[in-house]
Every structure is written in C-alpha cells, then in structure tokens.
Design an enzyme around this catalytic site. Structure first.
Site, PDB file in Angstrom:
ATOM      1  N   THR A   1       3.073   1.031  21.298  1.00 44.08           N
ATOM      2  CA  THR A   1       4.060   1.797  21.307  1.00 44.08           C
ATOM      3  C   THR A   1       3.579   3.262  21.325  1.00 44.08           C
ATOM      4  O   THR A   1       3.061   3.693  20.287  1.00 44.08           O
ATOM      5  CB  THR A   1       4.956   1.815  19.978  1.00 44.08           C
ATOM      6  OG1 THR A   1       5.165   0.417  19.665  1.00 44.08           O
ATOM      7  CG2 THR A   1       6.197   2.604  20.014  1.00 44.08           C
TER       8      THR A   1
ATOM      9  N   GLY B 203     -14.785  -7.110  11.158  1.00 44.83           N
ATOM     10  CA  GLY B 203     -14.437  -6.444   9.836  1.00 44.83           C
ATOM     11  C   GLY B 203     -14.823  -6.703   8.373  1.00 44.83           C
ATOM     12  O   GLY B 203     -14.443  -6.172   7.504  1.00 44.83           O
TER      13      GLY B 203
ATOM     14  N   GLY C 257      -0.869   1.753  13.176  1.00 47.58           N
ATOM     15  CA  GLY C 257      -0.165   1.426  12.025  1.00 47.58           C
ATOM     16  C   GLY C 257      -0.874   1.912  10.803  1.00 47.58           C
ATOM     17  O   GLY C 257      -1.707   2.713  10.840  1.00 47.58           O
TER      18      GLY C 257
ATOM     19  N   MET D  71     -11.405  -4.522  13.162  1.00 49.46           N
ATOM     20  CA  MET D  71     -11.356  -4.531  11.746  1.00 49.46           C
ATOM     21  C   MET D  71     -10.950  -5.771  11.204  1.00 49.46           C
ATOM     22  O   MET D  71     -10.900  -5.963   9.903  1.00 49.46           O
ATOM     23  CB  MET D  71     -10.029  -3.233  11.225  1.00 49.46           C
ATOM     24  CG  MET D  71     -10.881  -2.060  11.464  1.00 49.46           C
ATOM     25  SD  MET D  71      -9.378  -0.717  11.883  1.00 49.46           S
ATOM     26  CE  MET D  71      -8.902  -0.625  10.042  1.00 49.46           C
TER      27      MET D  71
ATOM     28  N   LYS E 155       0.793  -1.155  -0.125  1.00 52.48           N
ATOM     29  CA  LYS E 155      -0.049  -0.080  -0.058  1.00 52.48           C
ATOM     30  C   LYS E 155       0.959   1.359  -0.107  1.00 52.48           C
ATOM     31  O   LYS E 155       0.453   2.171  -0.703  1.00 52.48           O
ATOM     32  CB  LYS E 155      -0.985   0.012   1.190  1.00 52.48           C
ATOM     33  CG  LYS E 155      -2.132  -1.005   0.958  1.00 52.48           C
ATOM     34  CD  LYS E 155      -3.001  -0.924   2.224  1.00 52.48           C
ATOM     35  CE  LYS E 155      -4.258  -2.026   2.036  1.00 52.48           C
ATOM     36  NZ  LYS E 155      -5.166  -1.752   3.056  1.00 52.48           N
TER      37      LYS E 155
END
Ligand code: ATR
Length: 275
Positions: free
Chosen positions: A154, A239, A130, A215, A66
């Site tokens: 994170t 999702g 992400g 998702m 992507k």
C-alpha cells in the site's frame, strides 16, 4: 523478593523471550524470574497494572499490544515516541512506568556488531510500512545512511512514513516499479513471509554486493531470503539475531548490565535447526 519480569502478548506460547532472558540472568548472575503471560485482547491495561503492583520490575510487550503500551506508559524515550510503539516497560524509582522501544536498536546492533555491516553512507531499501518498520527507521537514520527508500504494497503508507521520518534524515517512498538499481542493504519488514509470499520487488535491487535481511526467521530460509540467495546476494540474514539483541537492550535497561548475546544467539540457532 526476587524481581519479576515478563513478556505479555496474545498469542505468547511460542515466545523465545523467557529462555533468552533466563540465559542472560544466569550469565550476569541476576536474581530474577522472567515469564510469558498470555493476556486477553481486551485486558491489557489491568494486566500491566496488576503486574507492577506486585514485584514486577519490567515487561516486554509483543503483538498485539505495542500501541497500547505506548498509550499507557507515563513517560517515553525519544525513540519510543517516534516509533509510536513500545516493546519495553520499565518501573522507575518514583513508581511510574517508562516506555521504550528496543526493536530498532536490536536490529542495528545485530547488523553492525554481529554481522559487521556498515550502515553509514549505504543505500538502504526498507520493504513494508507497518509497526515493525516504524520501530526501526529512527535508529537506522541515526547511522547516517546515504539514503533510505521505503516501498510497500500500500504505497500511501510508505509515503506517510517517509513524510513523518524525514526530519531524521534522507528517506523517501517509492513504488515497486520505480526501483531501478541495486541497494547495499535490503530489509524485509513485511509479514509476507508468514503467508509464504514475496513482496513484488524487481530483481535489479539485488546485486553481488547486496546484503539482504529478513526481520522474520524460521527453521528454513524465508521465501524472501531464498529469493535473494537465488539472485546472488552477498549475504542473507534472518531476524533471529534481532530478536536476541532487542532482548539484550531491554535487559540492559532493566538491570544496567550488558549481557553477552553471542552465546545465546548461537544456542538459539542450534535449537531452531534441531541440532
Ligand atoms: P507489523 O506490526 O508486523 O509491521 P502490520 O502493521 O500489519 O504488521 O504491517 C505488515 C506489513 O507487511 C505491511 O507493510 C503490509 O503491507 P500493507 O501495508 O500493504 O498491508 C506488509 N504485508 C503483509 N503481507 C504482505 C504480502 N503478502 N505482500 C506484501 N506485503 C505484505
């Protein structure tokens, strides 16, 4: 000649896109062929060029390409520009390639149309920072939620995302420990479910009016949705609808016709559950 479309990714053999688009095409009486193409990790750009040199009219792009598709497109829609990721390539009349990202629009459509969930004025918790989350933030903020809070394993990545999207609306990053009350909607955009794991959310984020969306999807409830169900969430959604709706938005971009996604989603759900 029949117009050609495809999804490119690696791996690709479990992709449901060919079957979804074949159903859309049949329904809308469109003469097209949509296939799945396994592309070597180092061979993305030549594969795209070859495809469009033939009778290729449009591509879907999935993991891990992507970002490369975003780099390769000659022009970008604003939502692809902000997402910095492209899942749809469209051959334009002048022969150049336009990049778009339909993931966020697909998720918003699934929530608002299929699931009848309001987003305006709602408090939304997004888990993960992400590529998947980057693709949905702008379409969400366009619906004017009261607030979006992002948490992530994170923390710095959540902070960076909140910073880069704050021009579009009310969004802030928090640590898991800072979460101290319920949300109207919680979206899991992490890949934790793939490993059978759960992000460390405190139970207070879910109450009896919370809608919880993962998702990811699977035959069984994902660990995230199981957790939400145990806590008495008002609604839990996987999702699969997002998958169908992002495909519907792509199809509409290519063919100018809005497919009827309801039947396709129902069939896929039955297939997934082996009925
Ligand atoms: P994608 O493109 O699918 O979003 P990604 O960019 O690798 O994939 O992002 C995966 C997301 O899932 C990240 O937010 C990641 O957290 P980190 O940023 O800390 O890596 C999150 N994630 C993956 N596995 C997880 C786990 N077991 N628990 C919690 N979060 C997890």
């Amino acid at each position: 000649m029949t117009d050609l479309y495809a999804v490119m990714g690696n791996p690709i053999n479990h992709s449901k896109s060919p079957s979804i688009h074949a159903q859309f095409a049949e329904q809308a009486k469109q003469d097209l062929v949509y296939s799945a193409m396994l592309v070597p990790t180092e061979g993305f750009e030549p594969a795209v060029k070859d495809f469009f040199k033939g009778h290729g009219k449009g591509l879907n792009i999935t993991v891990p390409f992507k970002e490369q598709a975003f780099q390769l497109a000659a022009s970008l829609t604003p939502r692809a520009q902000t997402a910095q990721a492209v899942n749809t390539l469209i051959l334009q009349e002048d022969g150049t390639i336009l990049g778009d990202n339909t993931d966020g629009a697909g998720l918003v459509r699934d929530l608002m149309i299929n699931q009848q969930q309001e987003l305006t004025d709602k408090r939304i918790l997004v888990v993960g920072a992400g590529g998947a989350v980057r693709g949905i933030l702008q379409p969400f903020l366009e619906q004017d939620p009261a607030q979006i809070v992002i948490v992530n394993r994170t923390f710095e990545k959540a902070q960076l995302l909140a910073e880069s999207f704050k021009e579009f609306g009310a969004i802030e990053a928090k640590t898991f420990e800072e979460l101290d009350g319920p949300f109207d909607l919680i979206i899991n955009g992490t890949s934790a479910s793939l490993a059978g794991e759960l992000p460390p959310l405190p139970e207070v984020v879910v109450d009896a009016s919370t809608c919880v969306y993962d998702m990811m999807y699977a035959k069984e409830l994902t660990p995230f949705l199981k957790w939400a169900e145990t806590l008495g969430a008002a609604k839990i959604i996987d999702g699969l609808g997002m998958l169908v709706e992002q495909a519907a938005v792509s199809f509409e971009l290519w063919r100018g016709i809005k497919p009827d996604s309801k039947q396709v989603l129902q069939d896929l759900r039955e297939q997934l559950q082996g009925k």
